[in-house]
Design a protein around this motif. Structure first.
Motif, PDB file in Angstrom:
ATOM      1  N   ASP A 185      15.481 -28.673 -24.382  1.00 45.84           N
ATOM      2  CA  ASP A 185      16.922 -28.629 -24.091  1.00 45.84           C
ATOM      3  C   ASP A 185      17.425 -29.983 -23.628  1.00 45.84           C
ATOM      4  O   ASP A 185      18.466 -30.455 -24.070  1.00 45.84           O
ATOM      5  CB  ASP A 185      17.196 -27.605 -22.984  1.00 45.84           C
ATOM      6  CG  ASP A 185      17.111 -26.191 -23.500  1.00 45.84           C
ATOM      7  OD1 ASP A 185      17.146 -26.027 -24.735  1.00 45.84           O
ATOM      8  OD2 ASP A 185      17.000 -25.265 -22.684  1.00 45.84           O
ATOM      9  N   LEU A 186      16.657 -30.596 -22.727  1.00 43.88           N
ATOM     10  CA  LEU A 186      17.100 -31.888 -22.184  1.00 43.88           C
ATOM     11  C   LEU A 186      17.064 -32.964 -23.263  1.00 43.88           C
ATOM     12  O   LEU A 186      17.899 -33.866 -23.277  1.00 43.88           O
ATOM     13  CB  LEU A 186      16.243 -32.287 -20.990  1.00 43.88           C
ATOM     14  CG  LEU A 186      16.367 -31.364 -19.771  1.00 43.88           C
ATOM     15  CD1 LEU A 186      15.603 -31.929 -18.594  1.00 43.88           C
ATOM     16  CD2 LEU A 186      17.818 -31.148 -19.391  1.00 43.88           C
ATOM     17  N   ASN A 228      17.661 -32.381 -26.416  1.00 40.20           N
ATOM     18  CA  ASN A 228      18.870 -32.132 -27.197  1.00 40.20           C
ATOM     19  C   ASN A 228      20.098 -32.694 -26.496  1.00 40.20           C
ATOM     20  O   ASN A 228      20.974 -33.267 -27.136  1.00 40.20           O
ATOM     21  CB  ASN A 228      19.052 -30.635 -27.433  1.00 40.20           C
ATOM     22  CG  ASN A 228      18.259 -30.152 -28.624  1.00 40.20           C
ATOM     23  OD1 ASN A 228      17.821 -30.956 -29.448  1.00 40.20           O
ATOM     24  ND2 ASN A 228      18.039 -28.865 -28.717  1.00 40.20           N
ATOM     25  N   VAL A 229      20.167 -32.513 -25.174  1.00 36.60           N
ATOM     26  CA  VAL A 229      21.285 -33.070 -24.406  1.00 36.60           C
ATOM     27  C   VAL A 229      21.351 -34.577 -24.643  1.00 36.60           C
ATOM     28  O   VAL A 229      22.394 -35.131 -24.948  1.00 36.60           O
ATOM     29  CB  VAL A 229      21.107 -32.788 -22.898  1.00 36.60           C
ATOM     30  CG1 VAL A 229      22.102 -33.600 -22.091  1.00 36.60           C
ATOM     31  CG2 VAL A 229      21.296 -31.316 -22.611  1.00 36.60           C
ATOM     32  N   ARG A 257      20.260 -36.260 -27.108  1.00 39.56           N
ATOM     33  CA  ARG A 257      20.693 -36.599 -28.475  1.00 39.56           C
ATOM     34  C   ARG A 257      22.187 -36.403 -28.637  1.00 39.56           C
ATOM     35  O   ARG A 257      22.871 -37.218 -29.261  1.00 39.56           O
ATOM     36  CB  ARG A 257      19.943 -35.733 -29.495  1.00 39.56           C
ATOM     37  CG  ARG A 257      18.473 -36.097 -29.609  1.00 39.56           C
ATOM     38  CD  ARG A 257      17.775 -35.228 -30.638  1.00 39.56           C
ATOM     39  NE  ARG A 257      18.309 -35.433 -31.978  1.00 39.56           N
ATOM     40  CZ  ARG A 257      18.102 -34.583 -32.980  1.00 39.56           C
ATOM     41  NH1 ARG A 257      17.390 -33.489 -32.797  1.00 39.56           N
ATOM     42  NH2 ARG A 257      18.614 -34.832 -34.164  1.00 39.56           N
ATOM     43  N   VAL A 258      22.707 -35.297 -28.070  1.00 40.13           N
ATOM     44  CA  VAL A 258      24.136 -35.024 -28.211  1.00 40.13           C
ATOM     45  C   VAL A 258      24.958 -36.077 -27.456  1.00 40.13           C
ATOM     46  O   VAL A 258      25.990 -36.524 -27.927  1.00 40.13           O
ATOM     47  CB  VAL A 258      24.454 -33.600 -27.700  1.00 40.13           C
ATOM     48  CG1 VAL A 258      25.945 -33.413 -27.523  1.00 40.13           C
ATOM     49  CG2 VAL A 258      23.914 -32.574 -28.668  1.00 40.13           C
ATOM     50  N   LEU A 259      24.466 -36.495 -26.284  1.00 38.01           N
ATOM     51  CA  LEU A 259      25.188 -37.513 -25.521  1.00 38.01           C
ATOM     52  C   LEU A 259      24.960 -38.908 -26.098  1.00 38.01           C
ATOM     53  O   LEU A 259      25.545 -39.874 -25.633  1.00 38.01           O
ATOM     54  CB  LEU A 259      24.750 -37.503 -24.052  1.00 38.01           C
ATOM     55  CG  LEU A 259      24.957 -36.214 -23.261  1.00 38.01           C
ATOM     56  CD1 LEU A 259      24.569 -36.417 -21.813  1.00 38.01           C
ATOM     57  CD2 LEU A 259      26.392 -35.751 -23.339  1.00 38.01           C
ATOM     58  N   ARG A 260      24.104 -39.000 -27.094  1.00 38.94           N
ATOM     59  CA  ARG A 260      23.799 -40.279 -27.738  1.00 38.94           C
ATOM     60  C   ARG A 260      23.342 -41.322 -26.726  1.00 38.94           C
ATOM     61  O   ARG A 260      23.837 -42.461 -26.704  1.00 38.94           O
ATOM     62  CB  ARG A 260      25.022 -40.809 -28.500  1.00 38.94           C
ATOM     63  CG  ARG A 260      25.657 -39.776 -29.388  1.00 38.94           C
ATOM     64  CD  ARG A 260      25.433 -40.025 -30.816  1.00 38.94           C
ATOM     65  NE  ARG A 260      25.815 -41.364 -31.215  1.00 38.94           N
ATOM     66  CZ  ARG A 260      25.605 -41.831 -32.422  1.00 38.94           C
ATOM     67  NH1 ARG A 260      25.004 -41.078 -33.306  1.00 38.94           N
ATOM     68  NH2 ARG A 260      25.974 -43.043 -32.737  1.00 38.94           N
ATOM     69  N   LEU A 261      22.413 -40.931 -25.868  1.00 41.09           N
ATOM     70  CA  LEU A 261      21.897 -41.884 -24.891  1.00 41.09           C
ATOM     71  C   LEU A 261      21.043 -42.917 -25.608  1.00 41.09           C
ATOM     72  O   LEU A 261      20.352 -42.600 -26.571  1.00 41.09           O
ATOM     73  CB  LEU A 261      21.052 -41.155 -23.844  1.00 41.09           C
ATOM     74  CG  LEU A 261      21.757 -40.088 -23.028  1.00 41.09           C
ATOM     75  CD1 LEU A 261      20.824 -39.526 -21.978  1.00 41.09           C
ATOM     76  CD2 LEU A 261      23.002 -40.654 -22.359  1.00 41.09           C
ATOM     77  N   LYS A 281      16.683 -41.811 -17.482  1.00 41.83           N
ATOM     78  CA  LYS A 281      17.411 -40.705 -16.865  1.00 41.83           C
ATOM     79  C   LYS A 281      16.791 -39.345 -17.170  1.00 41.83           C
ATOM     80  O   LYS A 281      17.032 -38.374 -16.463  1.00 41.83           O
ATOM     81  CB  LYS A 281      18.865 -40.697 -17.366  1.00 41.83           C
ATOM     82  CG  LYS A 281      19.659 -41.897 -16.933  1.00 41.83           C
ATOM     83  CD  LYS A 281      20.197 -41.716 -15.541  1.00 41.83           C
ATOM     84  CE  LYS A 281      21.034 -42.915 -15.167  1.00 41.83           C
ATOM     85  NZ  LYS A 281      21.666 -42.778 -13.875  1.00 41.83           N
ATOM     86  N   ILE A 282      16.067 -39.250 -18.274  1.00 44.32           N
ATOM     87  CA  ILE A 282      15.562 -37.930 -18.655  1.00 44.32           C
ATOM     88  C   ILE A 282      14.040 -37.869 -18.626  1.00 44.32           C
ATOM     89  O   ILE A 282      13.462 -36.997 -17.979  1.00 44.32           O
ATOM     90  CB  ILE A 282      16.111 -37.535 -20.046  1.00 44.32           C
ATOM     91  CG1 ILE A 282      17.615 -37.340 -19.908  1.00 44.32           C
ATOM     92  CG2 ILE A 282      15.430 -36.270 -20.553  1.00 44.32           C
ATOM     93  CD1 ILE A 282      18.311 -36.848 -21.106  1.00 44.32           C
ATOM     94  N   PRO A 319      12.294 -38.896 -14.745  1.00 40.75           N
ATOM     95  CA  PRO A 319      12.385 -37.888 -13.680  1.00 40.75           C
ATOM     96  C   PRO A 319      11.619 -36.615 -14.011  1.00 40.75           C
ATOM     97  O   PRO A 319      11.021 -36.021 -13.131  1.00 40.75           O
ATOM     98  CB  PRO A 319      13.887 -37.613 -13.590  1.00 40.75           C
ATOM     99  CG  PRO A 319      14.544 -38.790 -14.183  1.00 40.75           C
ATOM    100  CD  PRO A 319      13.619 -39.314 -15.224  1.00 40.75           C
ATOM    101  N   SER A 320      11.621 -36.190 -15.285  1.00 41.86           N
ATOM    102  CA  SER A 320      10.923 -34.933 -15.544  1.00 41.86           C
ATOM    103  C   SER A 320       9.414 -35.099 -15.535  1.00 41.86           C
ATOM    104  O   SER A 320       8.705 -34.124 -15.344  1.00 41.86           O
ATOM    105  CB  SER A 320      11.375 -34.243 -16.838  1.00 41.86           C
ATOM    106  OG  SER A 320      11.938 -35.099 -17.734  1.00 41.86           O
TER     107      SER A 320
END
Lengths: 328, 291
Positions: free
Chosen positions: A220-221, A223-224, A226-230, A238-239, A242-243
């Motif tokens: 899910d993260l 996908n987030v 990718r959608v936010l185009r980071l 950021k992703i 931390p995880s």
């Protein structure tokens, strides 16, 4: 005391409920009981082991050797201080007689005491561990992000992981001896050899665990992201990081544990003036005190290893975003 | 409302499986106008989410394609923001930082720092979350997390808002509250919205059109229902409205008569009756493995 009273406020307030008594039992009394049993077992067992250097030392003898080592340290430090005061006064006198006199400032040739050796060991292990970490964490991230890279590196990691430090040591010694040649070396050769051996052995747990943590970032993260185009960098920062912090720290703790164990062996053979060399020298020395002094070193090694792990645990609690997570 | 905005043109997708490709969607055609609110409804596993993921650019269609403003899209982009079902906020960032993460790549170089902050706060205000700007997701309730998720999507100033069962995991009261918020926001901003839902009432209340999908494999658009209820809509007034109930009935008939999903409750079994008893006690997924 402050730790005790914060953990068990009832002690200072005078009211003790049954739960508090239970906490006290589990938190303080039971560890004490364990320790007492161990000391009895040690005392009785030691009396029955006769070695070529006399009876195996019990707790009392070891405690005596500990205070011997403390005394030796104090004497050595006093000698050093005396040497320097003597030198300054002598130089001052010489200057008073003849202002043009040539002044000699010599350095005290320090004979490393037990505590100096602890310091050397700590510096060596931290250097090796730090080197290993700055290689293993980025590698772990790259491997974890890319399935193909992971497949490519996995066999290499699996083969190198179980290699004993004693197997590495001859290779490292020869390589360092040929590659590191200088008139006035910044570091002693034995130090470099120990650091590299520690590094080679403590790379792998951090690398594997970081890779597993990075590969396990929730879909899910991702996908987030990718959608936010980071950007790749923001994605990692950021992703991914931390995880994967909990897994990364599991690896770091395993690595530090291994690093500390490896260090003692490496110091014995490389003659780096740390705890490993201390144990080896006492073993070669073979006086009646030697066994007791080795026991002091063994316990010190254990306690320092434990403290290193606790320190890293504290760093983990600080670095982890989830302050409520239980780390142990 | 008259301009063709987004088009799905005979979209089909196959997923590779060990037994060969599995056709999840086949020949999905849909034309969506500017500012339209479209719901996708259908039984679980019929491929609603797959349609949404293709529009979002997270999946690539095997056949056909998605056309936005006359251009084909096959990767994610800021003009198509997604609100995920389980909010998918980053647990280590505050509400504000979560929205900021979406805003930064979109407005980098276009807005100053102060403007950016104002914009983030404005969007959190739209979803009524100004009181919890600096709280982390674990300090927020489910409904509040979903509000932040919506704010994050809105803050990217998308042309199309894609929502994957946004209120599915919320209790009925919170859901009603958020549906009202969403209607209000859509009324103000006029975004095109595609929303997946399981809830017939939600679909009728919110949508301009309801797209009903057939069951998979090779799922496609079954029927499209135009909902011509006047806006703004009020759920209480509509509760006894015959027109509203007519639409509701139409969707229900599609789902439970025409596309009745036959879920095998009992499992293919061996002859032994003793095993049948054991299977009944396990969940469906487990019993599938038993079979």
């Amino acid at each position: 005391m402050s730790v005790l009273s914060s953990k068990f406020p009832a002690l200072t307030m005078g009211k003790i409920s049954p739960e508090k008594i239970r906490d006290l039992m589990l938190g303080v009394i039971m560890p004490m009981v364990g320790l007492v049993f161990f000391l009895i077992f040690w005392q009785v067992g030691a009396q029955n082991i006769k070695t070529s250097l006399g009876t195996f030392p019990g707790p009392k003898e070891v405690l005596a050797q500990w205070s011997n080592l403390v005394d030796e340290h104090k004497t050595e430090r006093k000698r050093e201080a005396d040497f320097y005061t003597h030198q300054t006064t002598r130089n001052a006198e010489a200057l008073a007689q003849d202002p043009a006199a040539e002044i000699k400032v010599r350095k005290f040739s320090r004979h490393p005491t037990f505590f100096d050796k602890i310091k050397t060991s700590l510096i060596t292990v931290l250097c090796g561990f730090f080197l290993a970490s700055i290689i293993a964490i980025p590698m772990g991230i790259f491997i974890g992000l890319n399935q193909s890279l992971y497949r490519a590196f996995n066999p290499i990691i699996q083969i190198f992981k179980p290699i004993s430090p004693l197997a590495w040591l001859p290779l490292v010694t020869l390589a360092v001896s040929s590659a590191y040649q200088s008139e006035s070396p910044l570091f002693a050769k034995s130090f470099i050899i120990s650091v590299i051996t520690v590094m080679l052995c403590s790379l792998w747990p951090t690398m594997i665990n970081t890779a597993v943590g990075v590969a396990g970032v929730s879909k899910d993260l991702i996908n987030v992201s990718r959608v936010l185009r980071l950007s790749w960098f923001t994605h990692v920062r950021k992703i991914v990081l931390p995880s994967s912090i909990p897994m990364m720290f599991t690896g770091l703790r395993l690595s530090l544990g291994i690093a500390w164990m490896v260090l003692i062996a490496a110091e014995m053979l490389a003659q780096n003036p740390g705890l490993g060399k201390f144990v080896w020298d006492e073993f070669q020395n073979g006086s009646s005190d030697s066994l007791g002094r080795i026991c002091v070193a063994v316990l010190t090694i254990g306690i320092i290893g434990f403290m290193l792990d606790r320190t890293l645990l504290a760093v983990q609690s600080w670095a982890n975003w989830d302050k409520s997570a239980i780390v142990r | 409302m008259s301009q063709l905005h987004l088009e799905l043109s005979s979209v089909g997708i196959d997923f590779p499986t060990p037994k060969g490709p599995f056709s999840a969607l086949h020949d999905v055609n849909l034309k969506i106008m500017q500012g339209e609110f479209v719901s996708l409804i259908g039984h679980s596993g019929c491929g609603k989410s797959t349609v949404l993921n293709i529009v979002a650019g997270l999946y690539q269609a095997t056949l056909g394609g998605v056309i936005l403003n006359g251009r084909e899209v096959n990767e994610p982009g800021p003009e198509r923001a997604v609100v995920f079902q389980n909010h998918s906020l980053l647990p280590w960032l505050t509400a504000y930082q979560n929205v900021e993460l979406g805003v930064k790549p979109v407005f980098k170089g276009k807005k100053t720092k102060a403007e950016m902050r104002e914009w983030i706060e404005h969007n959190l205000e739209l979803v009524h979350m100004t009181h919890a700007l600096h709280k982390r997701p674990d300090e927020l309730s489910g409904g509040m997390k979903q509000r932040v998720g919506i704010a994050r999507a809105l803050a990217m100033q998308p042309e199309v808002l894609l929502m994957d069962e946004p209120f599915g995991a919320l209790d009925a009261l919170t859901r009603a509250h958020l549906q009202d918020s969403l209607m209000e926001i859509q009324n103000t901003l006029g975004n095109t919205v595609i929303m997946i839902t399981h809830d017939v009432d939600e679909a009728v209340l919110l949508s301009d059109r309801i797209v009903m999908m057939t069951n998979g494999p090779a799922a496609t658009v079954g029927e499209i229902l135009d909902v011509k209820l006047a806006r703004p809509r009020n759920r209480l007034a509509l509760a006894d409205d015959t027109e509203y109930n007519g639409y509701r009935g139409a969707v229900l008939r599609f789902l439970y008569e025409k596309q009745k999903k036959v879920e095998p409750i009992t499992v293919k079994r061996t002859e032994k009756p003793a095993e049948q008893f054991a299977v009944e006690n396990t969940s469906i997924t487990e019993s599938k493995q038993v079979a």
